[in-house]
Design an enzyme around this catalytic site. Structure first.
Site, PDB file in Angstrom:
ATOM      1  NE  ARG A  72       3.795  -5.205  26.046  1.00 46.75           N
ATOM      2  CZ  ARG A  72       5.038  -5.726  25.473  1.00 46.75           C
ATOM      3  NH1 ARG A  72       5.550  -4.805  24.632  1.00 46.75           N
ATOM      4  NH2 ARG A  72       5.855  -6.442  25.740  1.00 46.75           N
ATOM      5  CG  HIS A 108       8.645  -5.605  27.855  1.00 45.13           C
ATOM      6  ND1 HIS A 108       8.548  -7.086  28.022  1.00 45.13           N
ATOM      7  CD2 HIS A 108       9.186  -5.514  26.842  1.00 45.13           C
ATOM      8  CE1 HIS A 108       8.892  -7.737  26.715  1.00 45.13           C
ATOM      9  NE2 HIS A 108       9.260  -6.715  26.156  1.00 45.13           N
ATOM     10  NE  ARG A 109      10.159  -1.836  35.116  1.00 44.90           N
ATOM     11  CZ  ARG A 109      11.184  -1.445  35.502  1.00 44.90           C
ATOM     12  NH1 ARG A 109      11.547  -0.099  35.193  1.00 44.90           N
ATOM     13  NH2 ARG A 109      12.194  -2.198  36.112  1.00 44.90           N
ATOM     14  CB  SER A 116       6.781 -10.118  25.439  1.00 44.92           C
ATOM     15  OG  SER A 116       8.201 -10.601  25.454  1.00 44.92           O
ATOM     16  N   GLY A 158       8.951 -17.890  20.425  1.00 46.55           N
ATOM     17  CA  GLY A 158       8.776 -16.935  18.958  1.00 46.55           C
ATOM     18  C   GLY A 158      10.309 -16.138  18.690  1.00 46.55           C
ATOM     19  N   GLY A 159      10.526 -15.502  17.479  1.00 49.53           N
ATOM     20  CA  GLY A 159      11.522 -14.954  17.149  1.00 49.53           C
ATOM     21  C   GLY A 159      11.700 -13.500  17.663  1.00 49.53           C
ATOM     22  N   GLY A 210       6.221 -10.838  18.679  1.00 52.25           N
ATOM     23  CA  GLY A 210       4.938 -10.686  19.490  1.00 52.25           C
ATOM     24  C   GLY A 210       4.589 -11.692  20.670  1.00 52.25           C
TER      25      GLY A 210
END
Length: 399
Positions: free
Chosen positions: A273, A270-271, A235, A228-229, A233
């Site tokens: 989530r 990120h963490r 990740s 994906g770019g 979405g």
């Protein structure tokens, strides 16, 4: 043991009354779902919902033989009328077991949210686990014997499956059926795709299932590449694919980049989530991880792995590139692809798709774009499942 799903939707049903969202607008006809209710061998009713008698009649069943009605969660709204002839609904205290004259045994399980789960053992010895909406089992200890079938809120609480897998209560032959389906995920192919990633499936209201028959259970792909770019979405999609599995190792290839506050904010997002049970390894040394046995790997991302690999061979210098840097990088990519081909671990990898935009203005930028395209193609060739995420929507390229 035979199970009839009188309803498979959330407590308010699907579509939700008065909801204008796109998912509810598409949940029409066969895609509409009444509140979840299960009829076991015509004798045990799990969750009494409005219209249960009519739902049973549509499925060719009758509630006349029901000897026990058990509730799993508090019901909002007006009280549900108990059809004539049915026993009064009740809930079994956590940890207690109920024996029915029909030969069924029901054990109440504690949940981490308001509600009660029920483990039902039929007269034939088959075992069914039914979990309430928005809840996962609490206080599980292993090892446990796998259930033949699990009916649970897979979309709302995928970690419930992870907890069951961690203690062996959910095995490779367990048939996982999604219930309490709400409007978080559009019905149809998108719902089926997300459930399949967790090893689960959805069935229409009124479906009759034989507990212990798992021939329709989807196979979870061992290797998946998510492309994906920027901010597409990708990740989120990759993380979602492993939420139902315990002990995931999140492999971060970007490092910490001390002093870069914007990068630190990305890492923190990120963490936050990720499930708390996941572990993190910050490394670009992927081949040993792929060769080792262990829990599922989530690699995020291959584009940063490539940056590290190109740095290592000094690919940004034209003379070094021509003198052996290109050949060395090709060797690294081939070694990684071979490790993916031979791995026995479940792997989900993320990578950027950068070849569809403008041509980079610099020679190093064009070199990176070209090499990332080659890396993505080599990695994808070894994967059972390849996705392209655009505007938060996952398009299946393979699998």
């Amino acid at each position: 043991m035979e199970l009839t799903l009188l309803g498979t939707g959330a407590p308010l049903g699907l579509p939700r009354p008065g909801c204008p969202c796109a998912a509810c607008a598409r949940a029409l006809g066969p895609a509409a779902r009444a509140a979840t209710s299960l009829l076991v061998d015509g004798a045990l009713l799990l969750d009494l919902t409005p219209g249960a008698a009519f739902a049973a009649a549509r499925a060719g069943q009758s509630l006349a033989g029901v000897r026990q009605v058990l509730l799993t969660h508090p019901h909002g709204g007006p009280p549900v009328e108990v059809p004539a002839g049915l026993p009064q609904p009740g809930r079994v205290p956590d940890g207690r077991q109920l024996a029915l004259l029909t030969g069924h045994r029901v054990r109440a399980l504690a949940m981490d949210a308001p509600g009660t789960g029920y483990a039902v053992t039929g007269p034939d010895g088959t075992r069914l686990l039914y979990l309430p909406p928005g809840a996962a089992p609490a206080g599980l200890t292993g090892p446990a014997e796998p259930y033949d079938m699990v009916v649970a809120d897979v979309v709302g609480r995928p970690d419930a499956l992870a907890k069951l897998r961690a203690v062996g209560a959910l095995g490779p032959t367990t048939d996982v059926v999604a219930a309490h389906l709400d409007h978080e995920v559009p019905p149809g192919t998108e719902l089926a795709r997300r459930l399949a990633a967790a090893g689960a499936r959805a069935v229409p209201d009124g479906t009759m299932l034989a507990v212990g028959a798992c021939e329709d259970a989807p196979d979870v792909p061992r290797r998946t590449l998510v492309l994906g770019g920027a901010r597409s979405g990708k990740s989120v999609e990759a993380e979602r694919r492993l939420e139902a599995f315990p002990d995931v190792l999140y492999v971060a290839t970007g490092g910490t980049r001390g002093g870069d506050t914007e990068w630190a904010a990305r890492v923190a997002a990120h963490r936050e989530r990720r499930p708390g049970s996941w572990r993190t390894a910050e490394t670009c040394d992927l081949v040993p991880l792929l060769k080792d046995d262990g829990p599922p790997l989530l690699i995020d991302c291959l584009s940063l792995w490539l940056t590290d690999a190109m740095d290592a061979v000094n690919a940004w210098d034209d003379a070094e590139w021509a003198a052996g840097g290109e050949r060395a990088l090709r060797g690294r990519v081939e070694e990684l692809a071979a490790a993916v081909r031979e791995t026995r671990r479940t792997v989900v990898a993320v990578s950027n798709e950068v070849g569809s935009g403008i041509v980079p203005a610099t020679a190093s930028g064009r070199r990176y774009r070209d090499e990332l395209g080659r890396l993505n193609a080599a990695f994808a060739a070894e994967c059972e499942h390849v996705l392209l995420v655009v505007a938060g929507q996952a398009l299946t390229l393979r699998g």
